[in-house]
Motif scaffolding. Sequence first.
Motif, PDB file in Angstrom:
ATOM      1  N   VAL A  77      -6.324  24.397  34.494  1.00 41.77           N
ATOM      2  CA  VAL A  77      -6.688  24.868  33.155  1.00 41.77           C
ATOM      3  C   VAL A  77      -6.005  26.219  32.942  1.00 41.77           C
ATOM      4  O   VAL A  77      -6.112  27.101  33.791  1.00 41.77           O
ATOM      5  N   TRP A  79      -4.816  29.522  30.266  1.00 38.67           N
ATOM      6  CA  TRP A  79      -4.921  30.259  29.002  1.00 38.67           C
ATOM      7  C   TRP A  79      -3.529  30.247  28.394  1.00 38.67           C
ATOM      8  O   TRP A  79      -2.648  30.985  28.825  1.00 38.67           O
ATOM      9  N   GLY A 135      -9.173  27.902  17.733  1.00 40.24           N
ATOM     10  CA  GLY A 135      -8.791  27.449  19.064  1.00 40.24           C
ATOM     11  C   GLY A 135      -8.006  26.149  19.011  1.00 40.24           C
ATOM     12  O   GLY A 135      -6.982  25.997  19.674  1.00 40.24           O
ATOM     13  N   PHE A 139      -4.514  26.764  20.761  1.00 37.30           N
ATOM     14  CA  PHE A 139      -4.420  26.547  22.207  1.00 37.30           C
ATOM     15  C   PHE A 139      -3.373  25.492  22.522  1.00 37.30           C
ATOM     16  O   PHE A 139      -3.275  24.467  21.850  1.00 37.30           O
ATOM     17  N   ASP A 141      -3.278  24.130  25.629  1.00 32.79           N
ATOM     18  CA  ASP A 141      -3.768  23.579  26.883  1.00 32.79           C
ATOM     19  C   ASP A 141      -4.787  22.529  26.495  1.00 32.79           C
ATOM     20  O   ASP A 141      -5.681  22.785  25.677  1.00 32.79           O
ATOM     21  N   LEU A 144      -8.601  23.453  26.899  1.00 30.37           N
ATOM     22  CA  LEU A 144      -9.105  24.436  25.938  1.00 30.37           C
ATOM     23  C   LEU A 144      -9.057  23.871  24.526  1.00 30.37           C
ATOM     24  O   LEU A 144      -9.905  24.191  23.687  1.00 30.37           O
ATOM     25  N   PHE A 147     -12.141  21.785  24.346  1.00 26.86           N
ATOM     26  CA  PHE A 147     -13.254  22.735  24.312  1.00 26.86           C
ATOM     27  C   PHE A 147     -13.440  23.244  22.879  1.00 26.86           C
ATOM     28  O   PHE A 147     -14.548  23.212  22.328  1.00 26.86           O
ATOM     29  N   SER A 148     -12.349  23.698  22.260  1.00 25.26           N
ATOM     30  CA  SER A 148     -12.442  24.247  20.910  1.00 25.26           C
ATOM     31  C   SER A 148     -12.833  23.176  19.906  1.00 25.26           C
ATOM     32  O   SER A 148     -13.591  23.437  18.972  1.00 25.26           O
TER      33      SER A 148
ATOM     34  N   PRO B 403     -20.010  26.312  23.902  1.00 26.54           N
ATOM     35  CA  PRO B 403     -19.371  27.013  25.016  1.00 26.54           C
ATOM     36  C   PRO B 403     -20.360  27.302  26.155  1.00 26.54           C
ATOM     37  O   PRO B 403     -20.646  28.458  26.424  1.00 26.54           O
ATOM     38  N   ILE B 481     -16.780  30.631  29.975  1.00 23.02           N
ATOM     39  CA  ILE B 481     -15.569  31.345  29.569  1.00 23.02           C
ATOM     40  C   ILE B 481     -14.760  31.744  30.806  1.00 23.02           C
ATOM     41  O   ILE B 481     -13.534  31.732  30.785  1.00 23.02           O
TER      42      ILE B 481
END
Lengths: 527, 512
Positions: A77, A79, A135, A139, A141, A144, A147-148, B403, B481
């Motif tokens: 993963v 950033w 996001g 992003f 990735d 992520l 996730f967003s 999250p 996070i």
Amino acid sequence: MDSSLLELLILVPAVATALMFFVPAKSRALVVGLPAVAGAACLALSLRLFWIASTGGEAALAKLAPPVTAIVPSFGVHWALGADGMSAVMCVLTSIVMLAGSLVSIRSERTHTGIGDRPKVFFLLFLGLVTGVFGVFLFRDLFLFYFSYELAVVPMYMLIGMWGSTQATANKDYAAMKLTLYLTAGALVALVGLLALYYQAWQINGKPSFLLSDILAARARFDAGFQIWTYAFLFIGFAAIIPMWPLHTWSPIGHAAAPAAGSMMHAGVLMKLGAFAVLRIAYPTCPEGAAHWMPYVALLAMMNIVYGGLVAMAQQDMKFVIGFSSSSHMGYTLLGLASVEVIGCSGSVFLMFAHGVMTALAFSLIGFFYDQTHNRWIPDLGGLAHQLPFVGTCFVFMAMASAGVPGFANFASEFMVMVGAWKAGFVWQAVVSVFGVVIGAVYLLRAVRDAFFGPRNPRWNKLHDAHGLQRVPFLFMLAVLLATGFYPRPVTDVIDAAVRPIVQDVQRTKTYREKYPDRIELAEAQR
Amino acid sequence: MTGNVLLMLPEILLGAGAVLLLLWDLRLPAEKKGLLCWGAVAVAAAALAATWAPDIARTLSASPADAASVFAHESFAVDGLSVFLKRLFAITAILVFITAKDSVDAFPNARGEWWTLGVIALLGMFLCSGANDFMTLFVSLETVTVAFFALAAFRRDKPASVEAGLKLLVMGSLSAALLLYGIALIYGSTGTVFFSEIAGKIAPRALPDGTLVVPAIPAEMVVGAALVVLGLGFKTSAVPLHVWVPDVYQGAPTPTTAYLSVGSKLAGFVLLIRVVAMFGASPELGAQIAAFMSVIAGVTLLYGNLGALPQTNLKRLMGYSSIAQCGYLMAGIAASWEAGMSSALFYMASYVGMNLAAFAVIMSVSRATGSHEIDDYSGLARRSPMLGMALTLALLSLAGVPPFMGFFGKFFLLGAAYGRPELFWLFLIGIACVVVALYYYLSIVRRIWSEEPRIRTEIRAPRRVTLTLAAVSVVLIGGAILPNLVQAPATAAVKQMGVFPGKPPVPPRALR
């Protein structure tokens, strides 16, 4: 500042969300001020991003990407942020809707309806949702990104459940749950495709990585069958949020039950995540799949346009009219995607922008009078333009934009889509879809006539029109629509630069060449 | 080799602490029994601090023999896995003790013993985390179980509580019998109870000339291994030994339920990981046990999630939710490769936070309302915004929504199952259950926020509880996070076991 522009675009709403926790609930100025300030900051940042895109092109955007760092090395993963013209335009759209949504809600808060109850929690969720949206757009990735995506979907449940309205045709609890379950199920179907890409790329690259660039590096060795099936999962998953017929049923009722700022975010931005994800992830990673499925997608798109439009004609609830019309308009976006032509796909992205602003304007206007009338049943309304001349005028403009009257961005973008579809050889699909515009004119003009024109209705005499600062968000959105409608070139140029390589990638695939030998010849002859 | 006594410092501290608490309880007047809570917290905190002792011992000791990570003739392992779990257990106990203080102080009888039993259960969990042979496994497991019999039946004045204790006893005995029978079969076919020796006997060996000898796995070994996995399913609340869960969760005193739902369950899981690692020494047996566990995982997922749908009592719903969470963890463990195991560890860490936060709110609310009905949570956010928010965060994290840490854990548990093509069906069940789970968790969230309370009086939680809840909420978000803070030690612990492959074991089949 440019070097951290992309990070700031994610961090500004994220930090605003975190700050919202600590804002005292009693301090109304802070509670409503913070999201507006964050919205203005995001707008400034996205306009800067757009400016870089339009002056420097894709090369300048590529330089903005911050260095990639591993967050969880054992799973790969990272950033990783990145923007292209498409994300730049979508970020501008999100910021516009975010700012307008917060401004509209300030007013709604004053009249003690709408989100008058617990505004702090409302804006907390609103800002969390916006963070997720940025996001998705930024992003690079897949983890992520996912996730967003989920982060953008789930707050909607509470926005509708807590501040929504229950009318005869739309129960807010039902609507909220339906929306959340449909979109989560869609996301999970897409997850099948995302994980397929992850493991396949792991197999080829020899290391786990969710980075889009690593997956694209392995793409040359994805065989056609893998791409076709993975594309199907990705597309169906993301199509749930577009919303594609027959997965669209969560959408109109979700619009109808949501509070004004919620509907604005939902129709203006959330629905765009699906088409964006298809272009950003499904097209580049599985071009063979994109080429393989395009005729079927074109058929579904046509269904969307015609079916959504016909159902909208039968609606009596103002929000349902706009809700079904949204699902009908998103059919054009799908049609543009299906064309796999640069002009068609650019038209789709431009339409996402135009429709986002237009529909946010529509829901803010409906929210404005609904806050006072607590009624949006079209036969009960009528003659509202007598009491609400300004809102009525804006609504007429909105309806013209939606019906595809030249001069608005919607016309330009839908025209591009039609040209793309025609070029792609979807002749009769394009012809049928053109009639979608006629259907749109029917229900929109009828809604305008029945709600705003006609004799003065004394029942609505106490209504007050938008005045002073209340007019700002409406005029702002209207100005954006007209400006990009009369002079779309700056926006379409930026979109075009981003979409061209993606589309050309698909056009180079074996599937595409086998399917459309004549299109290849045509393109070569033109060269 | 006897090893360094520092390696067992946490267990020694807990044993001594339990005795001291009991003695202190004798001398304390009834009105001061509340102090025992802080005694128990101090013991657990000391044990938590002592989990760093092995590291210190290793740095201090010059001879490599002293630095060994096994103790008492390999009966007790002090490795990454056991230390990871010990820290989770200690944190569990501290959180439970702090948030349960008011409820326990309100018990009509024998308030002091609750803390002593709690510390004894914690000692059992610590021993479980290091158990490296079947005798230690059984004894440490029973230490936990027996303590919980008493803790569940603690409210002698309430028939439901007594019934819960009895149910736990009957089902516990049945599962202990299954477990023992499995152990006997394995002992019968290998002649040893030590995990390392069993693994050595079933593992393929290379002869000096390079040929690989794969020992045949006798049928009784397979049956024995399956029975051990089944027997541990009592602790982890896996089907078919899950039947006690909803009744006991509902009937036992809430502090006990909170402790049971996390501590006892994770103790079962650490033992499961240990024995799976041992069986995995033989590829043949490992594959059979993994297939067996994947079936259990699938049925457990369906049972827990579908069973939770019609519930009206929150504690009972948490029971079904606990079964469902067990299904996700089992799915990751059944995948038996590094990502599955390490994300199971990550998920356990998030489970501690989210489940205990939910139970802390349940305790505070039930002290005010005297009810565990979900109807009485309507409008909780109006009666206490803090408790409403904390319960919402905990439930959303349990539902696996970003999250929060629960999202990250669930993503990679199911992702690990996806990595094995033969478990694709399990992955599909898993994602279908995510949607089902979202429905029942969100239904509670909706009641908390959008319904009007029947009684509008404010619910006040002690400052100690609200601060704990705030801290847990921050950890649940922060852990999503910055997941590597937990994931890195989890991955290191799994790598150290050296059994589980770092890549998906079979090249994943393309989706066709």
